[in-house]
Design a protein around this motif. Structure first.
Motif, PDB file in Angstrom:
ATOM      1  N   HIS A 257      27.959  20.266 101.365  1.00  0.00           N
ATOM      2  CA  HIS A 257      28.414  18.918 101.027  1.00  0.00           C
ATOM      3  C   HIS A 257      27.733  18.388  99.763  1.00  0.00           C
ATOM      4  N   LEU A 258      26.635  19.024  99.331  1.00  0.00           N
ATOM      5  CA  LEU A 258      25.930  18.556  98.128  1.00  0.00           C
ATOM      6  C   LEU A 258      26.635  18.954  96.841  1.00  0.00           C
ATOM      7  N   ASN A 259      27.394  20.038  96.857  1.00  0.00           N
ATOM      8  CA  ASN A 259      28.015  20.512  95.615  1.00  0.00           C
ATOM      9  C   ASN A 259      29.496  20.848  95.817  1.00  0.00           C
ATOM     10  N   GLU A 260      30.165  20.118  96.692  1.00  0.00           N
ATOM     11  CA  GLU A 260      31.576  20.391  96.959  1.00  0.00           C
ATOM     12  C   GLU A 260      32.478  20.011  95.787  1.00  0.00           C
ATOM     13  N   ASN A 261      31.951  19.253  94.804  1.00  0.00           N
ATOM     14  CA  ASN A 261      32.703  18.960  93.579  1.00  0.00           C
ATOM     15  C   ASN A 261      32.604  20.186  92.665  1.00  0.00           C
ATOM     16  N   VAL A 262      33.369  21.223  93.007  1.00  0.00           N
ATOM     17  CA  VAL A 262      33.163  22.539  92.417  1.00  0.00           C
ATOM     18  C   VAL A 262      33.455  22.588  90.916  1.00  0.00           C
ATOM     19  N   ASP A 263      34.372  21.756  90.431  1.00  0.00           N
ATOM     20  CA  ASP A 263      34.637  21.752  88.994  1.00  0.00           C
ATOM     21  C   ASP A 263      33.428  21.259  88.218  1.00  0.00           C
ATOM     22  N   GLU A 264      32.718  20.276  88.769  1.00  0.00           N
ATOM     23  CA  GLU A 264      31.516  19.754  88.120  1.00  0.00           C
ATOM     24  C   GLU A 264      30.383  20.779  88.191  1.00  0.00           C
ATOM     25  N   LEU A 265      30.326  21.505  89.303  1.00  0.00           N
ATOM     26  CA  LEU A 265      29.328  22.564  89.445  1.00  0.00           C
ATOM     27  C   LEU A 265      29.501  23.622  88.360  1.00  0.00           C
ATOM     28  N   TYR A 266      30.740  24.090  88.172  1.00  0.00           N
ATOM     29  CA  TYR A 266      31.004  25.125  87.174  1.00  0.00           C
ATOM     30  C   TYR A 266      30.794  24.610  85.758  1.00  0.00           C
ATOM     31  N   ASP A 267      31.185  23.356  85.514  1.00  0.00           N
ATOM     32  CA  ASP A 267      30.952  22.770  84.193  1.00  0.00           C
ATOM     33  C   ASP A 267      29.465  22.773  83.876  1.00  0.00           C
ATOM     34  N   TYR A 268      28.666  22.347  84.855  1.00  0.00           N
ATOM     35  CA  TYR A 268      27.222  22.283  84.623  1.00  0.00           C
ATOM     36  C   TYR A 268      26.647  23.666  84.345  1.00  0.00           C
ATOM     37  N   ILE A 269      26.965  24.632  85.198  1.00  0.00           N
ATOM     38  CA  ILE A 269      26.360  25.957  85.065  1.00  0.00           C
ATOM     39  C   ILE A 269      26.726  26.610  83.736  1.00  0.00           C
ATOM     40  N   TYR A 270      28.010  26.554  83.355  1.00  0.00           N
ATOM     41  CA  TYR A 270      28.419  27.232  82.130  1.00  0.00           C
ATOM     42  C   TYR A 270      27.935  26.512  80.875  1.00  0.00           C
ATOM     43  N   ARG A 309      41.236  20.575  90.399  1.00  0.00           N
ATOM     44  CA  ARG A 309      40.825  20.221  89.040  1.00  0.00           C
ATOM     45  C   ARG A 309      40.257  21.439  88.312  1.00  0.00           C
ATOM     46  N   LEU A 310      39.497  22.236  89.040  1.00  0.00           N
ATOM     47  CA  LEU A 310      38.962  23.459  88.439  1.00  0.00           C
ATOM     48  C   LEU A 310      40.089  24.416  88.076  1.00  0.00           C
ATOM     49  N   MET A 347      34.279  33.740  77.973  1.00  0.00           N
ATOM     50  CA  MET A 347      35.383  32.799  77.916  1.00  0.00           C
ATOM     51  C   MET A 347      35.205  31.776  79.026  1.00  0.00           C
ATOM     52  N   ARG A 348      35.154  30.510  78.665  1.00  0.00           N
ATOM     53  CA  ARG A 348      34.935  29.467  79.661  1.00  0.00           C
ATOM     54  C   ARG A 348      36.097  29.415  80.657  1.00  0.00           C
ATOM     55  N   TYR A 349      35.744  29.199  81.913  1.00  0.00           N
ATOM     56  CA  TYR A 349      36.703  29.008  82.993  1.00  0.00           C
ATOM     57  C   TYR A 349      37.564  30.237  83.263  1.00  0.00           C
ATOM     58  N   MET A 350      37.089  31.419  82.910  1.00  0.00           N
ATOM     59  CA  MET A 350      37.859  32.619  83.231  1.00  0.00           C
ATOM     60  C   MET A 350      37.445  33.108  84.612  1.00  0.00           C
TER      61      MET A 350
END
Length: 359
Positions: A257-270, A309-310, A347-350
């Protein structure tokens, strides 16, 4: 060889797969047909039912031909290459993996880790002599006809607590590489806390080591990952990844439940880690309703919203990439799920999400 598995819609005739599993991605006026078995795609103007999960070989070639003769020849050659790989591997696997538990302790105490729930990790660990005997058995007996080998040191704890053990295994595998002329890789995940100036040169420059790091996102998203003193492990992990700046690493996130906003998680990591070449994502396997990391605390509707969104970002970037870059072969049978050829890593988001999210 003649076989029918009607329950799986999987038809094999004369050693050849004739029905392929596909995922249809509708984008503007195009359809992107992703073909699972060959890890490849066709972009087409042809209207394809997005609910179709299986397409025959003849249908794929027909769709490709409608686009162009070059596209037809590209897909035909990839299918031929795939047939050759499958016919060779049908009787004997080419890749063999053996897994050791070099260490049964961890310097972290992550809240969702099974090892932290009880006295799971014991003191008894594998000796270097036993490990060498196991490698010999894989190379000389069980997998003697293999082409590629993986020594998986994932174990039940943090592998870098036994770095000297890893180095000894690496030295032994190097001797076997020369003796057998075979590809032998060493693979392990890590929390990266023990990566330091003293050992980073070894970890960065050893191309026979495949290393991944577990991180769940930014400091707040990473809140379930704590050290033995029950303090945030975020700084230690990010520092370790930064030390590895001259090599690529795969990153793995556990979704709670802490990181269920998965698009934001991937944005941050990349955006944060330039050396991240792939990200895997798995939903937590904690089904205790009273646990603070329980699966049941995830807001499924919110997870699906951010998943969508992701996917929107993925579609945008896939379409741009596929329309502007062509590959002679996109088939990499040696790569696991989530991995792609090196030309695509930055490549981002691949990402390919094959399984549907929980509903």
């Amino acid at each position: 060889m003649l076989g029918f598995e009607l329950g799986m819609y999987h038809i094999i005739i004369c050693g050849r797969i004739n029905v392929f599993t596909v995922k249809i991605i509708e984008y503007r006026k195009y359809s992107i047909i992703y073909i699972k078995e060959i890890n490849n795609y066709i972009i087409t103007h042809t209207n394809v039912n997005s609910n179709v999960g299986k397409i025959t070989r003849e249908e794929l070639l027909e769709i490709a031909l409608k686009e162009s003769e070059n596209e037809y020849n590209r897909i035909k050659n990839i299918l031929k290459s795939y047939d050759n790989v499958k016919s060779v591997s049908a009787s004997k696997p080419s890749l063999y993996t053996i897994c050791f538990h070099p260490v049964r302790k961890c310097n972290y105490k992550c809240k969702y880790c099974y090892a932290g729930k009880a006295d799971y990790l014991q003191d008894k660990e594998i000796s270097i002599d036993t490990a060498k005997q196991a490698i010999d058995f894989m190379l000389n007996d069980w997998g003697k006809d293999g082409k590629r080998y993986v020594v998986d040191l994932s174990g039940s704890g943090e592998p870098l607590l036994k770095l000297e053990f890893i180095k000894k295994i690496d030295e032994y595998c190097e001797c076997k590489r020369k003796e057998k002329s075979k590809d032998i890789k060493i693979m392990f995940p890590s929390n990266a806390a023990l990566v330091s100036k003293e050992n980073v040169n070894y970890l960065e420059n050893n191309h026979n080591i495949l290393m991944g790091v577990s991180i769940d996102g930014n400091m707040q998203q990473n809140g379930n990952r704590i050290n033995r003193s029950e303090q945030s492990a975020f700084t230690c992990t990010t520092r370790g990844i930064d030390f590895l700046k001259n090599r690529t690493v795969g990153l793995a996130a556990t979704i709670t439940h802490l990181n269920e906003n998965v698009d934001e998680l991937y944005d941050y990591i990349y955006n944060r880690f330039e050396n991240a070449d792939a990200i895997s994502m798995n939903v937590v396997r904690d089904y205790d309703v009273n646990s603070e990391t329980s699966f049941y605390d995830i807001d499924i509707d919110n997870l699906l919203l951010h998943y969508d969104r992701l996917l929107d970002k993925i579609y945008e970037n896939i379409f741009y990439l596929f329309r502007n870059m062509r590959f002679t072969s996109f088939h990499s049978p040696s790569l696991g799920a989530g991995s792609m050829p090196s030309s695509l890593h930055r490549m981002r988001y691949m990402f390919w999400f094959w399984n549907e999210p929980c509903r």
